[in-house]
Motif scaffolding. Structure first.
Motif, mmCIF file in Angstrom:
data_model
loop_
_atom_site.group_PDB
_atom_site.id
_atom_site.type_symbol
_atom_site.label_atom_id
_atom_site.label_comp_id
_atom_site.label_asym_id
_atom_site.label_seq_id
_atom_site.Cartn_x
_atom_site.Cartn_y
_atom_site.Cartn_z
ATOM 1 N N ALA A 112 0.812 -1.220 0.000
ATOM 2 C CA ALA A 112 0.000 0.000 0.000
ATOM 3 C C ALA A 112 0.843 1.266 0.000
ATOM 4 N N GLY A 113 2.147 1.116 0.233
ATOM 5 C CA GLY A 113 3.013 2.292 0.262
ATOM 6 C C GLY A 113 2.868 3.096 1.528
ATOM 7 N N ASP A 114 2.615 2.420 2.642
ATOM 8 C CA ASP A 114 2.416 3.113 3.915
ATOM 9 C C ASP A 114 3.469 2.697 4.934
ATOM 10 N N VAL A 115 3.782 3.625 5.839
ATOM 11 C CA VAL A 115 4.592 3.317 7.004
ATOM 12 C C VAL A 115 3.658 3.280 8.203
ATOM 13 N N LEU A 116 3.615 2.150 8.873
ATOM 14 C CA LEU A 116 2.750 1.999 10.038
ATOM 15 C C LEU A 116 3.532 2.400 11.271
ATOM 16 N N PRO A 117 3.166 3.490 11.930
ATOM 17 C CA PRO A 117 3.946 3.961 13.076
ATOM 18 C C PRO A 117 3.902 2.990 14.236
ATOM 19 N N GLY A 118 5.039 2.862 14.913
ATOM 20 C CA GLY A 118 5.106 2.000 16.073
ATOM 21 C C GLY A 118 4.433 2.635 17.280
ATOM 22 N N GLN A 119 4.281 1.827 18.313
ATOM 23 C CA GLN A 119 3.606 2.289 19.527
ATOM 24 C C GLN A 119 4.312 3.488 20.138
ATOM 25 N N TRP A 120 5.654 3.533 20.014
ATOM 26 C CA TRP A 120 6.388 4.649 20.609
ATOM 27 C C TRP A 120 6.045 5.965 19.923
ATOM 28 N N CYS A 121 5.629 5.891 18.643
ATOM 29 C CA CYS A 121 5.239 7.119 17.926
ATOM 30 C C CYS A 121 3.884 7.636 18.387
ATOM 31 N N VAL A 122 3.004 6.716 18.782
ATOM 32 C CA VAL A 122 1.638 7.089 19.158
ATOM 33 C C VAL A 122 1.621 7.815 20.496
ATOM 34 N N GLU A 123 2.512 7.418 21.406
ATOM 35 C CA GLU A 123 2.560 8.062 22.713
ATOM 36 C C GLU A 123 3.088 9.492 22.596
ATOM 37 N N PRO A 124 2.735 10.375 23.521
ATOM 38 C CA PRO A 124 3.295 11.727 23.519
ATOM 39 C C PRO A 124 4.816 11.676 23.597
ATOM 40 N N ALA A 125 5.463 12.596 22.922
ATOM 41 C CA ALA A 125 6.930 12.625 22.922
ATOM 42 C C ALA A 125 7.447 12.809 24.346
ATOM 43 N N PRO A 126 8.488 12.076 24.738
ATOM 44 C CA PRO A 126 9.025 12.218 26.095
ATOM 45 C C PRO A 126 9.576 13.615 26.325
ATOM 46 N N SER A 127 9.214 14.223 27.431
ATOM 47 C CA SER A 127 9.657 15.593 27.702
ATOM 48 C C SER A 127 11.096 15.658 28.169
ATOM 49 N N SER A 128 11.711 14.504 28.401
ATOM 50 C CA SER A 128 13.103 14.491 28.824
ATOM 51 C C SER A 128 14.065 14.331 27.657
ATOM 52 N N ASP B 204 22.352 8.690 -7.692
ATOM 53 C CA ASP B 204 22.247 8.034 -8.999
ATOM 54 C C ASP B 204 22.040 6.532 -8.849
ATOM 55 N N TYR B 205 22.682 5.940 -7.854
ATOM 56 C CA TYR B 205 22.549 4.498 -7.626
ATOM 57 C C TYR B 205 21.109 4.125 -7.267
ATOM 58 N N PHE B 206 20.487 4.900 -6.393
ATOM 59 C CA PHE B 206 19.131 4.581 -5.966
ATOM 60 C C PHE B 206 18.106 4.764 -7.077
ATOM 61 N N SER B 207 18.457 5.515 -8.104
ATOM 62 C CA SER B 207 17.534 5.710 -9.225
ATOM 63 C C SER B 207 17.842 4.784 -10.392
ATOM 64 N N THR B 208 18.935 3.994 -10.292
ATOM 65 C CA THR B 208 19.312 3.090 -11.392
ATOM 66 C C THR B 208 19.536 1.673 -10.846
ATOM 67 N N ASN B 209 20.801 1.333 -10.606
ATOM 68 C CA ASN B 209 21.149 -0.036 -10.185
ATOM 69 C C ASN B 209 20.481 -0.445 -8.880
ATOM 70 N N GLY B 210 20.332 0.502 -7.968
ATOM 71 C CA GLY B 210 19.807 0.179 -6.642
ATOM 72 C C GLY B 210 18.339 0.487 -6.457
ATOM 73 N N ALA B 211 17.614 0.755 -7.530
ATOM 74 C CA ALA B 211 16.193 1.085 -7.414
ATOM 75 C C ALA B 211 15.400 -0.127 -6.938
ATOM 76 N N VAL B 212 14.356 0.133 -6.158
ATOM 77 C CA VAL B 212 13.429 -0.913 -5.721
ATOM 78 C C VAL B 212 12.045 -0.556 -6.241
ATOM 79 N N SER B 213 11.227 -1.566 -6.443
ATOM 80 C CA SER B 213 9.954 -1.365 -7.130
ATOM 81 C C SER B 213 8.990 -0.468 -6.375
ATOM 82 N N TRP B 214 9.134 -0.390 -5.035
ATOM 83 C CA TRP B 214 8.142 0.320 -4.236
ATOM 84 C C TRP B 214 8.575 1.725 -3.817
ATOM 85 N N GLN B 215 9.770 2.161 -4.230
ATOM 86 C CA GLN B 215 10.242 3.459 -3.735
ATOM 87 C C GLN B 215 9.437 4.628 -4.262
#
Length: 332
Positions: A276-292, A317-328
């Motif tokens: 689907a081309g999505d990044v599913l955030p982990g639980q640590w992302c859902v919680e409020p950012a630590p104030s420390s 150049d590598y990521f757009s040619t030899n190192g390209a992946v189908s989902w980028q």
């Protein structure tokens, strides 16, 4: 004479403090130990934990083979070849010592020390530097570390430059970082927003994907070591020992086959849905950012050597040619 506090109880108090972030007063009631004794115990045990574990669980590779192992893991897991680590830092908010003035003041107006870390592809800390006062510019903290000086001085026994897969031009082993750092031969960061075309957007996505290792490592650390969820009301020197003990315990738990799933369950860290081309955030992302733990500011200089620019362009150049992946294309 009263009975001495056993080593097992000392360890239990310390781990409870790191894992929950409970105050010394609360721990005093739970363990029936004086607040003063607890403050001494936690400091002593944190020092002992770091001293005992650092040799096996927090050390910089010393041979080319060890660096190759880290780089191979980045290539296999994150499709980013010739990378030996993801770099980032955090301001750890502390209690300012008496008569310290603005020495520890950071850009947020609080007092802090900086935790700088290099993380491998499996979210384990390879190197940590903690203790620089928060007043130092964020981009300058990295330049002061022993790792930076050793890396730039070619003292780490890292593999020599070689071409990327399917390419001809040799490039050095690199560390991936964000805009808070300066572009160097061995350190690459994203292209600025005002310099983006299709190829540089792909490069920025692939770089940020590899950098997710260090972001998730910090996220897991703050989520599981709850002492980092709020400002730590201790002096900078004492907080240094707490941070060092926490990072080495993080690595210890990440390497345990039986305990790893409990310490970092699959839902805790970011996941990708490549279909689907999505990044599913982990639980640590859902919680409020630590104030420390405060993020570094983007202060990296745009002035860099021609060689450093050429290294980044070769990766682009590598990521757009030899190192390209189908989902980028779906993600960037």
């Amino acid at each position: 004479m009263r009975e001495a506090i056993s080593p097992a109880k000392r360890l239990a108090v310390t781990l409870r403090c790191l894992a929950t972030g409970e105050t010394f007063s609360s721990l005093s009631y739970s363990f029936r130990i004086s607040r003063h004794a607890i403050s001494e115990i936690i400091l002593e045990v944190c020092k002992a934990i770091y001293t005992v574990l650092k040799g096996n669980f927090l050390k910089i590779p010393s041979t080319e083979e060890e660096w190759h192992t880290i780089a191979k893991r980045f290539e296999d897991v994150w499709q980013f070849p010739k990378c030996i680590g993801a770099l980032d830092g955090k301001h750890v908010v502390v209690q300012s010592p008496d008569n310290s003035g603005s020495y520890y003041h950071n850009y947020k107006g609080t007092d802090s020390i900086v935790l700088m870390a290099l993380v491998d592809a499996d979210l384990q800390f390879i190197y940590v530097d903690v203790g620089t006062n928060g007043r130092v510019s964020d981009g300058g903290v990295w330049n002061k570390t022993t790792l930076c000086q050793a890396l730039m001085g070619n003292k780490l026994h890292i593999p020599p430059p070689s071409p990327l897969p399917g390419r001809i031009k040799p490039v050095p082993i690199v560390v991936v970082a964000d805009a808070a750092f300066s572009l160097k031969n061995h350190l690459i960061k994203p292209y600025p927003e005002n310099q983006l075309n299709s190829e540089s957007r792909v490069f920025n996505y692939r770089l940020s994907r590899a950098r997710r290792c260090v972001e998730n490592a910090f996220g897991v650390l703050a989520n599981r070591m709850r002492v980092f969820r709020a400002p730590i009301a201790l002096s900078p020197k004492k907080v240094e020992h707490i941070v060092l003990a926490s990072t080495v315990l993080h690595n210890f738990l990440r390497r345990q086959k039986t305990g790893r799933a409990l310490y970092t369950p699959a839902t805790l860290t970011d996941r990708e849905d490549l279909g689907a081309g999505d990044v599913l955030p982990g639980q640590w992302c859902v919680e409020p950012a630590p104030s420390s733990m405060l993020q570094l500011r983007a202060m990296g200089s745009n002035n860099y050597a021609t060689n450093a620019k050429a290294v980044r362009e070769e990766y682009r150049d590598y990521f757009s040619t030899n190192g390209a992946v189908s989902w980028q294309q779906m993600f960037h």
